[in-house]
Design a protein around this motif. Structure first.
Motif, mmCIF file in Angstrom:
data_model
loop_
_atom_site.group_PDB
_atom_site.id
_atom_site.type_symbol
_atom_site.label_atom_id
_atom_site.label_comp_id
_atom_site.label_asym_id
_atom_site.label_seq_id
_atom_site.Cartn_x
_atom_site.Cartn_y
_atom_site.Cartn_z
ATOM 1 N N ASN A 246 5.086 -6.171 5.300
ATOM 2 C CA ASN A 246 5.541 -4.830 5.685
ATOM 3 C C ASN A 246 6.636 -4.335 4.745
ATOM 4 N N ALA A 249 5.263 -3.558 1.162
ATOM 5 C CA ALA A 249 4.447 -2.347 1.116
ATOM 6 C C ALA A 249 5.338 -1.105 1.136
ATOM 7 N N ARG A 250 6.370 -1.134 1.979
ATOM 8 C CA ARG A 250 7.286 0.009 2.048
ATOM 9 C C ARG A 250 8.033 0.175 0.721
ATOM 10 N N ALA A 254 3.048 1.283 -0.887
ATOM 11 C CA ALA A 254 1.662 0.881 -0.626
ATOM 12 C C ALA A 254 1.441 0.779 0.887
ATOM 13 N N HIS A 255 0.232 0.393 1.269
ATOM 14 C CA HIS A 255 -0.063 0.069 2.665
ATOM 15 C C HIS A 255 -0.402 -1.418 2.743
ATOM 16 N N ALA A 256 0.255 -2.132 3.660
ATOM 17 C CA ALA A 256 -0.102 -3.544 3.861
ATOM 18 C C ALA A 256 -0.070 -3.826 5.349
ATOM 19 N N THR A 257 -1.061 -4.594 5.815
ATOM 20 C CA THR A 257 -1.250 -4.842 7.235
ATOM 21 C C THR A 257 -1.713 -6.280 7.436
ATOM 22 N N VAL A 258 -1.144 -6.944 8.429
ATOM 23 C CA VAL A 258 -1.737 -8.193 8.907
ATOM 24 C C VAL A 258 -2.217 -7.893 10.330
ATOM 25 N N LEU A 279 -4.570 -10.435 5.147
ATOM 26 C CA LEU A 279 -3.722 -9.366 4.614
ATOM 27 C C LEU A 279 -4.613 -8.274 4.046
ATOM 28 N N ASP A 280 -4.424 -7.062 4.539
ATOM 29 C CA ASP A 280 -5.134 -5.889 4.025
ATOM 30 C C ASP A 280 -4.105 -5.094 3.221
ATOM 31 N N ARG A 282 -3.457 -1.922 0.224
ATOM 32 C CA ARG A 282 -4.032 -0.757 -0.454
ATOM 33 C C ARG A 282 -2.896 0.044 -1.097
ATOM 34 N N ALA B 223 -5.862 0.391 9.177
ATOM 35 C CA ALA B 223 -4.941 -0.316 8.283
ATOM 36 C C ALA B 223 -4.850 0.347 6.916
ATOM 37 N N MET B 228 2.875 3.992 6.330
ATOM 38 C CA MET B 228 3.778 2.953 6.849
ATOM 39 C C MET B 228 4.762 3.568 7.843
ATOM 40 N N ARG B 231 3.462 4.104 11.515
ATOM 41 C CA ARG B 231 2.926 2.964 12.264
ATOM 42 C C ARG B 231 3.790 2.582 13.460
ATOM 43 N N MET B 235 2.482 -6.250 15.674
ATOM 44 C CA MET B 235 2.477 -7.539 14.979
ATOM 45 C C MET B 235 3.846 -7.797 14.338
ATOM 46 N N LEU B 236 4.513 -6.724 13.925
ATOM 47 C CA LEU B 236 5.835 -6.883 13.307
ATOM 48 C C LEU B 236 6.848 -7.367 14.349
ATOM 49 N N THR B 268 -9.199 -7.273 10.563
ATOM 50 C CA THR B 268 -8.463 -7.213 9.302
ATOM 51 C C THR B 268 -8.041 -5.788 8.959
#
Lengths: 399, 399
Positions: A246, A249-250, A254-258, A279-280, A282, B223, B228, B231, B235-236, B268
């Motif tokens: 997280n 990505a910030r 970018a965008h990142a997600t688990v 981990l996704d 983008r 995702a 960001m 969101r 999960m965080l 995912t």
């Protein structure tokens, strides 16, 4: 009831979970297969010629596809677990209704028009997004794909054989070669059209994106009796990695997600022996995606050293940026009263096909911007505007 | 092959997962029921009188239990998922062999001797540890217990009816009243006996402990496309809470573990809408356990405010400290050549029974200290020493 509302109501109950209101339409599982059967009925009722490509993808043709230079539209019918109603099915239903609209207008297309339903677009069952279109395009080895397993250990080969009687066949250059262009209509996954006060937009590009599996290994042990100092708890390394993804990505825009995790043994009174997470990531450039993943991996390794665990990173699918065909994009925007042109962070079969044929996407306004969730929504009036826009595009391209 | 090795080999394959080498012996599921049937056969082969208490617990009696003041031993046959072979079954197998040993010695007990097999000790299927002994003791309401569900939504009532033909009956003061004392033999879940160079020890107390469920709620979304900043990713909040639990336990000299998590939808390419996790906390005083849980909850709430999520904390089971019967403990230690006296962080049915009858535990050395894992182990020679010790204790108490 409008034509859209009527057709939409037919599929609304299929695979809907009563508790969450979301959809469970996994590729080759009963709900998705019921939708597929419904699509075949709809295609036959319209005298469309149906063919399957050996990879689970279905095409319904108005006109003779062997004539070539076909105008293809369509989308997919599978969903993410507890996903929304629109992601995928909106493109398929709109395509059927656009064919109806053209016939009502008395249009006689010169080029064949096809409606595609691609298999396992979400990758929710076998882990690889756009699996059907990748197989068709030869972008994934059919033997490797056949061996992919779902969460119950069932292989793609087994699932396809049960549903269709055959495993994945792989590249079909003969079929790809018939397609002159591809236009996919999709619900918007964001709120840009709302802000612009437009019902329909045109895609510019798909961000580079990918999925990486992180396996954290420690030592399973008793939660009550194991001293804190003696633990090698992979849940800690996993948790630190979620937060790192997280933050990175910030930091990098970018965008990142688990969003997915599997814990072994996943018992309240046991320290896990292993945690696997996905981990996704983008971003607007491949370089940034790579930076995010590398930074997350570094942080995971540093934390693993503290926790006495290990971490391995495996790329499961990585897609470079897809810039859609500029000429087609501009033609569609002009045709649709200067429809706004938007990039997207979501992957689509259109991204796979764009490497082979001129490809475009139409987006339909989503007032919440929410997607991959039961809250995903598009008003009927906007969906009808989408059908009209798609019909206009197909007429322009095929006549 | 020794008597121990022979009997042990009979149950070693039951419910063993070929991949992990761990055991899947969930209460009322086929593997655990196969072990139960095996136990009933063993009891009948020894002419023991078998009775079931309406709560899934089984008793096998040498002598007439209605005479009262019985000496009870035993343990359980269920496991945590992918757990070890010894936790539970070692106490049951040792009890059968101790009866054999007493008979070989020609011992004629004055008090009835019983072997108990308690149901769902681990709480791995229905979430509540020591469920069978709590029902017997009236420490849990049978209607509330009947409604507990497993991960597939099956209730305890349904599972018991399928396996036994009835749901949980609840408190049996008539049966409890017959028990004069209870001695449970168990594999050690730590390395104290290794350090002390002794095969067998005696328990002093069970740490206060409990399980709390944490529900983190956010908003499911795509995702790839969700900014960001937009969101609300639970999960965080979950990840920060896992790290907080570890930090607070270390700070306060307690044990805290998050070993189980469920993510919805667990895909995912979807930001989760909800994450549920279970916190296991234990310490040498109830006050410290409460401090750990309160500190974790505070940290979770603070992080939830940052993440735009919410968190709720629910106590699922909380057990105060169990100090075992001092007289019985000292008698056993003296009888066993001054066996060392050790506390434990693990819960046991002995902890439930200790509120009603004088209760003690024997521990058998575990060279790795690992438990709730396929690596859990006790050497055959130490297990035989455990059988001999248990026989000595039963003879001393019952004659």
């Amino acid at each position: 009831m409008s034509g859209f509302a009527e057709l939409w109501a037919q599929i609304a109950p299929v695979g809907r979970d009563a508790q969450t209101g979301g959809y469970l339409r996994y590729a080759y599982a009963p709900a998705e297969q019921a939708l597929r059967a419904w699509f075949l009925d709809q295609a036959r009722a319209r005298d469309l010629l149906v063919e399957e490509d050996g990879n689970g993808n279905v095409f319904a043709w108005w006109g003779d596809p062997s004539a070539g230079d076909a105008v293809l539209t369509g989308s997919h019918l599978d969903s993410v677990p507890h996903g929304g109603a629109y992601d995928g099915p909106l493109g398929v239903v709109s395509a059927l209704l656009a064919v109806d609209a053209l016939r009502e207008r008395g249009v006689r297309p010169v080029r064949p028009i096809g409606i595609a339903v691609f298999a396992e677009e979400e990758g929710s069952r076998f882990g690889l997004a756009c699996l059907g279109s990748r197989l068709l395009a030869g972008a994934v080895d059919p033997a490797a794909a056949a061996a992919l397993t779902d969460r119950d250990g069932i292989t793609l080969d087994e699932a396809m054989r049960t549903a269709l009687g055959h495993g994945p066949r792989g590249a079909r250059p003969d079929l790809l070669g018939r397609i002159g262009c591809y236009v996919e209509l999709h619900v918007e996954q964001g709120r840009a059209l709302l802000d612009l006060d437009r019902a329909v937009g045109v895609a510019s590009a798909i961000w580079p994106h990918g999925r990486w599996r992180l396996d954290f290994t420690g030592e399973a042990n008793h939660a009550g009796t194991t001293l804190m100092a003696d633990r090698r708890d992979p849940m800690l390394t996993f948790a630190a990695t979620v937060l790192a993804a997280n933050e990175q990505a910030r930091r990098l825009g970018a965008h990142a997600t688990v969003g997915r995790v599997q814990v072994y043994p996943n018992a309240t009174n046991a320290i896990p022996g292993k945690v696997s997470a996905w981990l996704d990531a983008r971003a607007d450039s491949t370089e940034t995606v790579e930076q995010v993943v590398a930074a997350v991996h570094l942080r995971a390794q540093a934390r693993a050293a503290e926790d006495g665990t290990t971490v391995t990173l495996t790329a499961e699918s990585v897609s470079p940026e897809t810039e859609f065909h500029g000429g087609l994009r501009d033609r569609l925007s002009k045709l649709l009263d200067g429809a706004p042109i938007l990039p997207t962070g979501a992957g689509h079969d259109a991204g796979v096909l764009s490497a082979f044929v001129p490809t475009a996407m139409l987006f339909v306004r989503n007032p919440t911007g929410v997607s991959h969730s039961p809250a995903e929504h598009a008003p009927d009036a906007d969906c009808e505007a989408g059908v009209t826009a798609l019909a206009t595009v197909l007429e322009d391209l095929a006549c």
